[in-house]
Write a protein that holds these residues in place. Sequence first.
Motif, short mmCIF file in Angstrom:
data_model
loop_
_atom_site.label_atom_id
_atom_site.label_comp_id
_atom_site.label_asym_id
_atom_site.label_seq_id
_atom_site.Cartn_x
_atom_site.Cartn_y
_atom_site.Cartn_z
N TRP A 179 -8.23 -2.97 -3.08
CA TRP A 179 -7.87 -4.26 -3.28
C TRP A 179 -7.64 -4.90 -1.93
O TRP A 179 -7.95 -5.89 -1.72
N ILE A 180 -6.51 -4.18 -1.25
CA ILE A 180 -6.18 -4.87 -0.03
C ILE A 180 -7.49 -5.02 0.83
O ILE A 180 -7.82 -6.13 1.72
N PHE A 181 -8.37 -4.06 1.01
CA PHE A 181 -9.56 -4.19 1.83
C PHE A 181 -10.47 -5.28 1.42
O PHE A 181 -10.79 -5.99 2.04
N GLY A 182 -10.73 -5.20 0.10
CA GLY A 182 -11.46 -6.31 -0.43
C GLY A 182 -10.90 -7.73 -0.10
O GLY A 182 -11.45 -8.65 0.24
N GLY A 183 -9.30 -7.66 -0.30
CA GLY A 183 -8.89 -9.06 0.10
C GLY A 183 -9.00 -9.39 1.53
O GLY A 183 -9.29 -10.46 1.89
N ALA A 184 -9.01 -8.54 2.43
CA ALA A 184 -9.02 -8.59 3.97
C ALA A 184 -10.81 -9.22 4.28
O ALA A 184 -10.76 -10.05 4.85
N VAL A 185 -11.52 -8.57 3.38
CA VAL A 185 -12.85 -9.14 3.61
C VAL A 185 -13.20 -10.49 3.04
O VAL A 185 -13.80 -11.41 3.55
N LEU A 186 -12.52 -10.78 2.00
CA LEU A 186 -12.33 -12.12 1.28
C LEU A 186 -11.90 -13.20 2.28
O LEU A 186 -12.56 -14.18 2.54
N LEU A 187 -10.80 -12.68 2.83
CA LEU A 187 -10.13 -13.56 3.90
C LEU A 187 -11.00 -13.89 5.18
O LEU A 187 -11.24 -14.76 5.54
N ALA A 188 -11.73 -12.66 5.66
CA ALA A 188 -12.72 -12.80 6.60
C ALA A 188 -14.02 -13.95 6.25
O ALA A 188 -14.23 -14.77 6.89
N MET A 245 0.81 -1.25 -0.10
CA MET A 245 -0.07 -0.07 -0.11
C MET A 245 0.90 1.18 -0.08
O MET A 245 0.58 2.33 -0.86
N ILE A 246 2.00 1.29 0.78
CA ILE A 246 2.83 2.44 0.77
C ILE A 246 3.55 2.55 -0.16
O ILE A 246 3.72 3.72 -0.77
N MET A 247 4.08 1.54 -0.96
CA MET A 247 4.85 1.60 -2.33
C MET A 247 3.85 2.06 -3.38
O MET A 247 4.28 3.01 -4.07
N ALA A 248 2.74 1.67 -3.47
CA ALA A 248 1.77 1.95 -4.48
C ALA A 248 1.58 3.59 -4.21
O ALA A 248 1.57 4.49 -5.28
N ARG A 249 1.36 4.12 -3.07
CA ARG A 249 1.25 5.45 -2.87
C ARG A 249 2.46 6.41 -2.97
O ARG A 249 2.42 7.45 -3.56
N ARG A 250 3.84 5.64 -2.64
CA ARG A 250 4.81 6.39 -2.93
C ARG A 250 5.03 6.66 -4.50
O ARG A 250 5.84 7.40 -4.91
N LEU A 251 4.69 5.46 -5.22
CA LEU A 251 5.31 5.46 -6.61
C LEU A 251 4.33 6.13 -7.56
O LEU A 251 4.70 6.60 -8.57
N GLU A 252 2.93 6.16 -7.20
CA GLU A 252 1.95 6.89 -7.99
C GLU A 252 2.38 8.12 -8.74
O GLU A 252 2.37 8.36 -9.91
N PRO A 253 2.78 9.19 -7.84
CA PRO A 253 3.07 10.38 -8.37
C PRO A 253 4.27 10.38 -9.69
O PRO A 253 4.17 11.04 -10.59
N ASP A 254 5.29 9.71 -9.13
CA ASP A 254 6.49 9.42 -9.89
C ASP A 254 6.12 8.65 -11.55
O ASP A 254 6.54 9.33 -12.60
N LEU A 255 5.30 7.76 -11.32
CA LEU A 255 4.75 6.88 -12.26
C LEU A 255 3.97 7.78 -13.25
O LEU A 255 4.30 8.15 -14.37
N VAL A 256 3.36 8.82 -12.70
CA VAL A 256 2.34 9.61 -13.20
C VAL A 256 3.26 10.76 -14.21
O VAL A 256 3.05 10.76 -15.14
N GLN A 257 4.14 11.15 -13.45
CA GLN A 257 5.09 12.05 -14.05
C GLN A 257 5.97 11.52 -15.00
O GLN A 257 6.05 12.14 -16.01
N ARG A 258 6.30 10.39 -14.91
CA ARG A 258 7.32 9.70 -16.17
C ARG A 258 6.52 9.12 -17.14
O ARG A 258 7.05 9.05 -18.49
N TYR A 259 5.52 8.31 -16.74
CA TYR A 259 4.87 7.70 -18.06
C TYR A 259 3.54 8.14 -18.30
O TYR A 259 2.81 7.47 -19.14
#
Lengths: 578, 323, 443
Positions: free
Chosen positions: C116-125, C88-102
């Motif tokens: 997705w993570i929350f959905g996954g946790a719900v699925l797990l539950a 989650m942290i990496m997606a948040r950290r990479l998003e602006p750089d990815l947008v800027q570059r690509y």
Amino acid sequence: MPDRFRTRIAWFAGALGILILSSGLMIASVTQWRLHLLAGLWLLSLPARRLIGQHGTTADHSVRGLMLVATLGFAAIGLQLARNQVTQSEATLRAVASLAQPVAVEQPQPIFPETDPAERTSLGSARTYPVVINVGTRGRIVDRNGVVLAETVDGRRTYPNPALGHLIGFQSRLYGTTGLEARFDAQLSGVATLSPTTILEARLLGSAVEQVPADLTLTLDSRLQAAAQQALGERAGAVVLLDVPTGAILAMVTYPRFDPNQLVLPEPATQADVDRVQAAWAELNARSDAPLLNRATQGRYPPGSVIKTLTAAAALDSGVLADPSATVTCPNLLPTEAGAPPVRNAVDNLFRRTGDPSDLVRVYAFSCNTAFAQIGLSLGADRFLEYARRFGLQMTDTRAGPPDLRDIPAEVGTIANEASFLQRPAALADTAFGQGQALVTPLDMAQMAASVANEGRLMRPYLVAEARAGERVIYRAQPETLRQVVSPETSRRMLDIMRTSVEIGYAQPIALPGINIGAKTGTAETPRGVPHSWIVAVAPVEQPRYAIAVIVEYGGEGSRSALPVAREVLAAALEVTP
Amino acid sequence: MKRGAIEQRWQGLALIAPLIILAACTEPLVEPRAPRTPTAVIDRYNAIVATAEAGDDLLERAKAYYDRGNIWFDQQNYTEAIADYDRALALDPSMSRAFHNRGLAYAMLKEYDAALRDYALAIRLDPAYRRAYENRVRLLEQLTASTPDETLLQQLADDYGSLAQLIPEAEAPYRYRQGVILARLGDRTAAREAFDAALRARPQHVDALYERALLHYAGGDLNAALADLDAALRLSPRAANAYYVRGLIRRAQGDTRSAIADFGQALLLQPAYPEALIARATAYAEQGNTTAAQADLQRLDNLQLDPTLQQAREALRARLGAP
Amino acid sequence: MATIARLRARLGGRTLELELLITAFLFITICLAALIAGAGGRVRWVDLTIIGAFAGLFLTISLALALRDWGEEQMVLPIAALLAGIGMIMARRLEPDLVQRYGEVYGGIALKQVIWIFGGAVLLALVSFVPWRLQWLKHYRYTWLLLGLALVGATAVFGVERNGARLWLSLGFFQLQPVEMLKVLLVIYLATYLDDHRALIGRGVYWLGPLKLPPLPYLAPIVIMWGATIGLIIVQKDLGAALLFFVIFLAMLYVVSGRARYAAAGLFAFALGAAALYPLFGHVRVRLNAWLDPWSDPFGIGFQMVRALHALAAGGWAGAGIGAGDPTTVPESHTDFVFVAIGEELGLAGTLALTACYALFALKGYLIAIRARDGFQQLLAVGLTTAIAAQAFIIMAGTTHLIPLTGITLPFISYGGSSTLINFAMVGLLLRISASRKPPRTL
């Protein structure tokens, strides 16, 4: 036991030794390092295998084996990471920097695409050369007597007669090219003097082209044009004067109009010039009286009584009326069908003038609506429609073709919105005497008069007589008969009828000394209450040379506004003093 | 019973939680960020430069600056890259690669004069510096695409010549390109020689055959042009434009029938080919077949034409009579 | 009173999971704080909401597990939560750089990943709490098989092409990667099949000339699996999935048969197949050449690897610090190469810790298998654990230039909907298998 322990220590030490030593291998020796890593891990696994033990089921044993594999595998990644991030990191950094070809440049393109020649669909560099045809040397436009109507002076297009914008159009850098300037651009620019393949060769090879700009000679007669302009004055409307035997347009006036000079930018242009031209263009477009519209060819009006010429010609030509003296009545009211209001004449008790019973000559001369309604009904929708088509009027929903006039933009006149409309008796009766849905241009009506006068032949109207590049004629208009509308016999009878209309009927005021004129006035009802004023006329009746149509918008009765205009123009054309 | 109830409650919460979060996300999760230069990588290279500076090996110091310059370049910071290349070149003025890379950096900054100057210096230091030629060629192609400056075009032609000599396996394509540029310059003799050289290196170079045919055609040697086009068409039987040009030549020779066949073949291969349509219509008109000419003219209405082709169409219209 | 005491006892029995979860949240919060501080220091409600909801969701699940008191394994869930949090942290950290570059197409990946993570946790539950029986997996084996085949077929027919491989099914709102689904279905079906034929060990060995061949119930699936995976490489060009499926199969076969040499022979056959494909297929050749020497073509086939090595090297011991590196120079830095991005920003310390997490997860998973109640559940646990561990190994080793790179996601961390959802579902299954005190009716 101690022996075995010592062996294990030895294996372990050996593995560590291999790994530590090889982690310093240069980055280029990565395969070597991988082999050492594999060997080291294998050595490590030997003592570690003892940890698994033999207890539990076979499956448990195997799962413990998997645990060992997983541990060793992730340990391998750890060692690889240590090598990548620490022991070899500086070497990697230097190696990347020394790649020396900075990455930001586009990827080295495959300069030599090794396409199979058999697959090629196009060869060579696809280079083309622009072919510049100089617009500065543009041909002149002159009238039939050589009076200059458009020429290029110091690179600037000028129009000495500012009242011909609706015909000649303009060539403006800001708003494009219109009118004759557009239609005959190829001749005026000289492109038409080139072979198309010469242009293609120049485009392919960069060779030079030499074009000769051509001068256009119009059928227009500036003197008659001026007379018509003068006669119409500053009333909204249009005048069309045709040469009967050829269909050439001798004069064509529209009002309101625009001066094309104000839309042409001087070269070089200042911002002030651009602003001025833009302001002029904006003003022309904003005006509600449509000065850019050429009313003579594009204005569509209800025809009023002038259409009775068509009805009469159709009745005679088809034999519905045997001859002009055939009996026709002119009642005050004519019921057509249940529920529809009866046809009514413009003035009551018209039969006192026409006689009762009357004949075709007199009901035409006194423009009796009820009489022509009856004639229309006797013709029937199909026959009436057929004659309307022959005269060039079409149906709105099934426009059959382009307008007859090709040289400038024109509209096609229509007799009804759809064929089924005329199947209703009331509608057919209305249309036959000039009401209903018909919408025609002044040019249509001039053509109608001209074809009636021209032994029944409808000619193609035209404005450009020829284009001449130096001594070479590159374009010459040939008078073209579009079709035989009515028989020569009918034509002669119609001329008589029209002449009588001038002699005894409403068109009397058009009479000129020493000349026999045939004419029909028209008064077209408008939603505004004040009707459009129409007239069509041909002269001289014995050997018709001129056909004219005039409309004065909201000019009242036909004989009042349109008739004097036509009279003045015909007088000028026939060179008599009115 | 009771435990079941508790379980159900937890499950309900677990389901609702993400919905609550989604509702809370009215603002974007990640704020847009101004461009920034990541410094971490450069820090590592700063350390390398510092180590080199501590020593007194001039070449080693130059190399360190050069390396860091490349990394600046990589990060698209061309100003810093140029500064580092400057330092490297002050220490070691024989680094042709530094000149070349500085030229590239100037090119990225759109300082084309400086870029060309640096490329020239790099090439003077290392006359066999293939990469420098390639990048200069790329730059010159770009510069001459819009404004054909004669000096630059001549330079471009020379560079293609040098590359053809430097890379023998690519002689044919480079000679061909040289020929195209020379033809553009109007130097037909030199262009001929270049195409000849290209065809000596690779006799089946169809592009060179085609271009040489155009040269012959322009020079009036129609038979030689036909021979080259025939050879090209034997190798590339689907090349529409070669058929078109052969048609033009045959028409010029008076063989209208064959010309029409060639234009027809070109149109078969490439139905939307306005030049071939105009040429065929003209040929039909010359044959007196106005109907066929009119049909081709009508097909033109559906095609986009540039100003030159519009003029050719107008000329055709005028020739077919009706305005 | 008695109820409260019982509840307290139950909660007391699950303190490890709670403590680990809280530690994981602390780590994620610190990472987020560093990221926010680096980007200008404005703390916003949305961040607090998300981190709170993230903690709340996993703590809720943990508490619910404690209250139910089935005695599930306690380390698996915190590891998954920690890894997902890092993702989650990496997606948040990479998003602006990815947008800027690509470009803008990468906008919004952080929020999507959170969902997705929350959905996954719900699925797990759902997998953990909805009353159902593990035996169903066994009973409906052919349903799973058909479902898997249908997925493969649908992808082949309706699939969306990306990067030359047809690996996605478009479902409108998101693109499903059927390979992820297939992974679970394969594990379930193999567990069923191998458990059924367990009794045949040691019987039916026959000889083919000098070669001693395994009994047909083993030989047939080996040959079929080998053919299927090679087919996967040829048709779908998906080397990573092929390798993963084959490894899962070999691990389960090894557990059932107890014969390491079957697994070794299988790996050898796979290598042989890949070697045979080498001259025939461009994508295999490119991958292998890029692995053997990326420096020979640093701007062509070796580009990605050189960039990855450079990023790892730039990271060094301790890394640039989160948000301070430039990891998006490596293509696919948010999916396949997210491990390299972490390596650049968290350094060797971070990557080793991550490796340890995956190793721990694998060990715990296999322990669950050893303690499983019956043979089927044991095989299931082995399959699920191997799927996650092997996938992590393949992509980590690939991106660090240890083995040839094959495109596959890093479990829990890589950006991606299908992969996140399925991985959490797999953790849910593992938890269910590990429940030592579950009532017999839920078996």
